[in-house]
Scaffold this motif. Structure first.
Motif: not given
Length: 479
Positions: A39-57
């Protein structure tokens, strides 16, 4: 045993992932694999955010089903970790590994910092699925060759018009547009819906449109200015097979023959009493070359004179000619002149629309061979002289592979042909396969942009044009 309080948390062994969340692993701080519930599956081209990290996607390039669980209940995604920069700069070392980091779909503002730049005028469109995120042009990376492709009906020509407008509005890079379908002949006009500021900025840029039948701005070239190889190509002369006529051509144009008026060339050749000159006169008559009244300048101004001034854009309406040979002749004269002036190192973006017409793999005529070979030379060597190509076509496989392989920027719109997609994948290895595979499902106006002229490979919905499109589809008559 007491805990080691000085241990690096990033080197700790992974713990069991929490159910219902997506977890990321990266051994090198650059590439990653993320696994999570379907249910959380992304598609190519999406960006994921790392918990506790604002400087890297985490930029998703490929996605597979079941995440290695074998039960079809999850997914596995792979891609690249991308520093965002700005206020969210990461404090971690660039190559620090990640173990069992929790990730989730990112917020638009984080992606915007990465893709949007500082000037909305640079936007080519909005990131597909995120209307608030503009994808910006990186104009100083237009000093690379660009390949622009999409099947009929994909919006390829409209999108190319958007790019040309952005270049006019945001850079001082001059453009030459070889326009075989008269699609860009209204680039100097403004559409009614253009914002006043954009319309004013566009009016301040000099756009010259040369057309074969326009008495005020005629599209002409001078036969006498063409080099010997180009003249021979126009006359279908082979230096070995037609060696006598070819030699006569060389001798004549080393004399005062250039001063002879065009309509008097054939009588002049016959007056010489030379059998080779007589054969050349017969060739001119048989091919009807002297009768190309909308091709030759006959002592007047040539398109090469206009281009040498470097207006903001020069559009050559090749679609106004009746014969393909005339289109090729004008293109050859212009490209040869640019190459002969290459040592001037004056930047120019050469836009070749419907590039399969000018640089196919196997041209059928000497003129076609000469034009193709000059484009191959510009593709291979022109970059260091400031001559940069932008090639647009419906069929990548119909463009000479030696030219396509020199391109560092790619725009791909809807493309159903598996052969063409396979060729693009082999040439543009820097484009994620998962993004290329989406091309068959693109809607009209959606495009994959990749290469240095955009911050990251992105699927965008192209913005509206502010100039009218010269050519449009003929509508179906309705009652």
């Amino acid at each position: 045993m007491a805990a080691n309080l000085d241990a690096d948390p990033s080197s700790a062994p992974p713990t069991a992932p929490s159910p219902g969340l997506t977890h990321l692993e990266s051994p090198d701080g650059r590439s990653f694999v993320a696994r999570g519930p379907v249910q959380e599956q992304p598609v190519p081209g999406d960006y994921l955010e790392i918990e506790g990290e604002d400087g890297v996607l985490a930029f998703v390039e490929d996605v597979a089903g079941d995440g290695g669980t074998g039960d079809g209940a999850g997914f596995s995604a792979s891609g690249t970790l991308v520093p965002v920069g700005g206020a969210g700069r990461s404090s971690r070392p660039a190559d620090a590994p990640w173990h069992d980091a929790v990730v989730r779909p990112t917020r638009p503002d984080a992606v915007q910092r990465l893709l949007s730049g500082s000037d909305p005028e640079l936007y080519l469109g909005q990131l597909a699925g995120q209307d608030d995120v503009g994808v910006a042009l990186v104009p100083n990376r237009l000093n690379r060759h660009t390949f622009w492709c999409g099947q009929s009906g994909s919006g390829k020509t409209y999108a190319l018009g958007v790019l040309l407008e952005r270049i006019l509005l945001t850079t001082r890079l001059p453009m030459l547009v070889l326009d075989p379908n008269s699609d860009f002949v209204r680039l100097h006009e403004q559409a009614g819906e253009a914002e006043p500021g954009q319309a004013r900025a566009l009016r301040e840029r000099e756009v010259v449109v040369l057309r074969p039948n326009d008495p005020a701005s005629p599209l002409r070239v001078r036969f006498t200015d063409m080099n010997a190889r180009a003249k021979a190509a126009v006359l279908r002369l082979d230096p070995v097979v037609d060696r006598a006529e070819y030699n006569a051509l060389l001798r004549l144009f080393d004399s005062d023959f250039n001063a002879v008026e065009a309509e008097k060339i054939v009588p002049y050749l016959r007056s010489l009493g030379d059998p080779d000159a007589e054969a050349l006169a017969q060739r001119l008559e048989n091919l009807g070359v002297v009768e190309w009244r909308t091709t030759w300048a006959f002592g007047g101004a040539s398109a090469t004179d206009v281009i040498a001034r470097r207006p903001a854009a020069t559009v050559l309406d090749l679609g106004g000619y009746d014969r393909h040979e005339e289109q090729l002749t004008v293109a050859l004269a212009v490209l040869d002149d640019l190459w002969e002036r290459r040592a001037e190192r004056r930047p120019l973006l050469i836009v070749v629309d419907e590039a399969h017409n000018l640089c196919p793999p196997d041209p059928e005529t000497p003129l076609g061979v000469a034009v193709r070979d000059r484009l191959i030379q510009i593709a291979a060597e022109g970059r260091k002289y400031g001559l940069w190509l932008l090639l647009s076509t419906q069929r990548p496989s119909k463009v000479h592979a030696g030219i396509v392989s020199q391109c560092d920027n790619l725009t791909l719109m809807r493309m159903n042909s598996r052969d063409d997609l396979a060729q693009l994948a082999s040439v543009f290895g820097f484009v994620p396969q998962g993004l290329l595979a989406q091309a068959a499902r693109f809607r009209q106006g959606e495009a994959l942009l990749a290469g240095g002229f955009v911050p990251m490979p992105s699927v965008v919905r192209v913005r509206s044009r502010i100039t009218p499109q010269g050519g449009t589809d003929v509508p179906v008559p309705m009652p």
